[in-house]
Design a protein around this motif. Sequence first.
Motif, PDB file in Angstrom:
ATOM      1  N   PRO A  54      -8.127  37.970  14.425  1.00 37.59           N
ATOM      2  CA  PRO A  54      -8.935  37.704  13.358  1.00 37.59           C
ATOM      3  C   PRO A  54      -8.472  36.809  12.249  1.00 37.59           C
ATOM      4  N   ARG A  55      -7.322  37.501  12.334  1.00 42.45           N
ATOM      5  CA  ARG A  55      -6.047  37.223  10.341  1.00 42.45           C
ATOM      6  C   ARG A  55      -6.004  36.010  11.001  1.00 42.45           C
ATOM      7  N   HIS A  56      -5.569  35.245  12.354  1.00 41.94           N
ATOM      8  CA  HIS A  56      -5.027  33.956  12.987  1.00 41.94           C
ATOM      9  C   HIS A  56      -5.864  32.550  12.395  1.00 41.94           C
ATOM     10  N   TRP A  57      -7.358  32.985  12.388  1.00 39.89           N
ATOM     11  CA  TRP A  57      -8.165  31.919  11.885  1.00 39.89           C
ATOM     12  C   TRP A  57      -8.413  32.219  10.591  1.00 39.89           C
ATOM     13  N   ARG A  58      -8.908  33.462  10.352  1.00 37.30           N
ATOM     14  CA  ARG A  58      -8.777  33.212   9.288  1.00 37.30           C
ATOM     15  C   ARG A  58      -7.605  32.223   8.033  1.00 37.30           C
ATOM     16  N   ALA A  59      -5.892  32.309   8.623  1.00 37.95           N
ATOM     17  CA  ALA A  59      -5.173  31.283   8.263  1.00 37.95           C
ATOM     18  C   ALA A  59      -4.989  30.255   8.978  1.00 37.95           C
ATOM     19  N   ARG A  60      -5.633  29.957   9.297  1.00 39.08           N
ATOM     20  CA  ARG A  60      -6.574  28.502   9.749  1.00 39.08           C
ATOM     21  C   ARG A  60      -7.137  27.703   8.892  1.00 39.08           C
ATOM     22  N   GLN A  61      -8.081  28.668   8.442  1.00 40.16           N
ATOM     23  CA  GLN A  61      -9.711  27.768   7.990  1.00 40.16           C
ATOM     24  C   GLN A  61      -8.600  27.398   6.685  1.00 40.16           C
ATOM     25  N   THR A  62      -8.189  28.730   5.921  1.00 42.53           N
ATOM     26  CA  THR A  62      -7.102  28.363   4.268  1.00 42.53           C
ATOM     27  C   THR A  62      -6.814  27.020   4.516  1.00 42.53           C
ATOM     28  N   ARG A  63      -5.745  26.923   5.737  1.00 42.77           N
ATOM     29  CA  ARG A  63      -4.893  26.256   5.058  1.00 42.77           C
ATOM     30  C   ARG A  63      -5.813  24.951   5.131  1.00 42.77           C
ATOM     31  N   GLY A  64      -6.453  24.358   6.072  1.00 45.26           N
ATOM     32  CA  GLY A  64      -7.335  23.505   6.222  1.00 45.26           C
ATOM     33  C   GLY A  64      -7.705  23.072   4.960  1.00 45.26           C
ATOM     34  N   ARG A  65      -8.700  24.131   4.195  1.00 46.84           N
ATOM     35  CA  ARG A  65      -8.613  24.173   2.602  1.00 46.84           C
ATOM     36  C   ARG A  65      -8.029  24.075   1.687  1.00 46.84           C
ATOM     37  N   ARG A  66      -6.379  24.621   1.398  1.00 46.12           N
ATOM     38  CA  ARG A  66      -5.883  24.255   0.214  1.00 46.12           C
ATOM     39  C   ARG A  66      -4.914  23.377   0.503  1.00 46.12           C
ATOM     40  N   GLU A  67      -4.724  22.660   2.162  1.00 41.81           N
ATOM     41  CA  GLU A  67      -4.113  21.203   2.166  1.00 41.81           C
ATOM     42  C   GLU A  67      -5.196  20.326   1.548  1.00 41.81           C
ATOM     43  N   ARG A  68      -6.641  20.446   1.571  1.00 40.55           N
ATOM     44  CA  ARG A  68      -7.563  19.265   1.351  1.00 40.55           C
ATOM     45  C   ARG A  68      -7.752  19.371  -0.430  1.00 40.55           C
ATOM     46  N   TRP A  69      -7.840  20.834  -1.056  1.00 39.71           N
ATOM     47  CA  TRP A  69      -7.163  20.667  -1.788  1.00 39.71           C
ATOM     48  C   TRP A  69      -5.680  20.224  -2.891  1.00 39.71           C
ATOM     49  N   LEU A  70      -4.882  19.806  -2.581  1.00 47.13           N
ATOM     50  CA  LEU A  70      -3.881  19.673  -2.765  1.00 47.13           C
ATOM     51  C   LEU A  70      -3.605  18.048  -2.726  1.00 47.13           C
ATOM     52  N   ALA A  71      -4.459  18.025  -1.279  1.00 46.24           N
ATOM     53  CA  ALA A  71      -4.120  16.087  -1.037  1.00 46.24           C
ATOM     54  C   ALA A  71      -5.116  15.654  -1.978  1.00 46.24           C
ATOM     55  N   GLU A  72      -6.224  15.778  -2.517  1.00 46.69           N
ATOM     56  CA  GLU A  72      -6.966  15.067  -3.574  1.00 46.69           C
ATOM     57  C   GLU A  72      -5.919  14.984  -4.822  1.00 46.69           C
ATOM     58  N   LEU A  73      -5.187  16.068  -5.038  1.00 44.85           N
ATOM     59  CA  LEU A  73      -4.256  16.167  -6.600  1.00 44.85           C
ATOM     60  C   LEU A  73      -3.498  15.134  -6.108  1.00 44.85           C
ATOM     61  N   VAL A  74      -2.708  14.699  -4.899  1.00 42.26           N
ATOM     62  CA  VAL A  74      -1.762  14.138  -5.126  1.00 42.26           C
ATOM     63  C   VAL A  74      -2.447  13.032  -4.698  1.00 42.26           C
ATOM     64  N   GLU A  75      -3.615  12.415  -4.317  1.00 38.10           N
ATOM     65  CA  GLU A  75      -4.170  10.962  -4.850  1.00 38.10           C
ATOM     66  C   GLU A  75      -4.578  10.908  -6.235  1.00 38.10           C
ATOM     67  N   GLN A  76      -4.873  11.885  -7.146  1.00 35.20           N
ATOM     68  CA  GLN A  76      -4.963  11.731  -8.191  1.00 35.20           C
ATOM     69  C   GLN A  76      -4.147  11.325  -9.580  1.00 35.20           C
ATOM     70  N   VAL A  77      -2.731  11.971  -8.732  1.00 37.55           N
ATOM     71  CA  VAL A  77      -1.863  11.825  -9.684  1.00 37.55           C
ATOM     72  C   VAL A  77      -1.428   9.888  -9.255  1.00 37.55           C
ATOM     73  N   ARG A  78      -1.188   9.271  -8.094  1.00 36.83           N
ATOM     74  CA  ARG A  78      -0.756   8.786  -7.255  1.00 36.83           C
ATOM     75  C   ARG A  78      -1.843   7.432  -8.643  1.00 36.83           C
ATOM     76  N   GLN A  79      -2.651   7.454  -8.569  1.00 37.99           N
ATOM     77  CA  GLN A  79      -3.932   6.456  -8.847  1.00 37.99           C
ATOM     78  C   GLN A  79      -3.450   6.822 -10.400  1.00 37.99           C
ATOM     79  N   GLY A  80      -3.124   7.275 -10.996  1.00 38.44           N
ATOM     80  CA  GLY A  80      -3.211   7.889 -12.319  1.00 38.44           C
ATOM     81  C   GLY A  80      -3.942   8.386 -13.671  1.00 38.44           C
ATOM     82  N   ARG A  81      -5.121   9.448 -12.367  1.00 45.36           N
ATOM     83  CA  ARG A  81      -6.347   9.752 -13.037  1.00 45.36           C
ATOM     84  C   ARG A  81      -5.589  11.475 -13.038  1.00 45.36           C
ATOM     85  N   ARG A  82      -4.733  11.767 -12.766  1.00 45.49           N
ATOM     86  CA  ARG A  82      -4.529  13.076 -12.469  1.00 45.49           C
ATOM     87  C   ARG A  82      -2.687  13.082 -13.664  1.00 45.49           C
ATOM     88  N   ALA A  83      -1.859  13.629 -14.404  1.00 46.31           N
ATOM     89  CA  ALA A  83      -0.543  13.256 -14.713  1.00 46.31           C
ATOM     90  C   ALA A  83       0.109  15.351 -14.766  1.00 46.31           C
TER      91      ALA A  83
END
Length: 410
Positions: free
Chosen positions: A176-205
């Motif tokens: 179970p610890r492994h499957w929780r980690a996999r789900q967590t990674r997907g969620r956090r990667e999506r969160w940070l990827a969206e922030l990266v796109e916002q920075v690149r597009q000038g929508r977040r400083a």
Amino acid sequence: MPPRPGLLVDNTLRLAAEGYGWLPNLRRREGTQTVQTRLLGQRAVGLCGPEAARFFYDEAHIRRHGAIPGPVQDTLFGRRAVHTLDGADHRHRKAIFTSLLTPDAITTLQRYAGTAWDETVDRWPSWQPVVLFDEVSRVLARAVCQWVGVPLAEPDVATVAADMVALVDGFGTLGPRHWRARQTRGRRERWLAELVEQVRQGRRAVDAGSAFDVIARYRDADGEPLDPRLAAVEILNLVRPTVAVCWFVSFAAHALHRWPELRARLRSGSADYVTAFGHEVRRFYPFAPFVAGHAVRDLAWQDVPIPAGSMVLLDLYGQNHLPELWPDPYVFDPERFLGREIGAFELVPQGGGDPRTGHRCPGETTTVALLATLSARLADLDYQVPEQDLGISLRRVPTRPRSGFVLVRG
């Protein structure tokens, strides 16, 4: 005569059962530092010792690409992370981390962590128990997100800290610890990827020159930017290992509880002793059991053949307890590190070799610095340790004190 590959017994289940002790136990049963086995259906050779570490980290012998199992990439490191690369690609990507982790930058991170610790401790109610492992994970999450430039509101600190802990806690199991980690990674990667796109597009400083800014704008050897998801992976590879220092701080508390006479030495303020204490914590207590790679060609080590493509394991936990290298290895003795230059292939809790060019963790200096900062503060703290289960299972990977180390502030 070496055993034929078909006669080697697969040790995957035994590894799951024995954890950190598996490879040292295998070497002990064979009566040699170099052993042959099978793991995950592959032929494998286990090595141990400083010269073995030097051999392992030579890219003419061992490659890491393809050697990190998918489950570990899906939890601890992330797909296509710097840890999975070799050669020029590895050195080019790793330069991100070595350029960011300068002495001045590490000092800044230490200051953020120290401030976060002080503010956190001030909020602890007197005579109410707190779990040190959890509290330190939040201290470090707050500090590293401030340092990296990841926007983090105070109400989100506990959740981010718990998620970073989950990424580390799940790499050594398929339960179970492994499957929780996999789900967590997907969620956090999506969160940070969206922030990266916002920075690149000038929508977040973000602050120019911050770690977030450097990774978001990084270009590889071909001049191409990292895709947002991969940029998120590498941002997590700054945040996650910093939060993971909470393992070592909990071990430091465990050591101070078992050997309370060490507290006075830490309180003395001697920087050399505080650093030596941190090194001994990292040597004595377990974190990663071993690292793996694949032989790039037909090789041999200590007269043991290593066919091209076979798995090669470097026994980190075993090497950190070698009596030939560390006299009385199961005695906790920080003084063994006073006045001693540590060879690049000797103390290997986070790998060996040159962190600037090889696969040794570039954040090791950060780990040592943060552990020194927080261990010294812990030694200065007036607290009691109530009755609890402070056992540390060597079967659980990664392990930690079962209770998380509960303390009560006086």
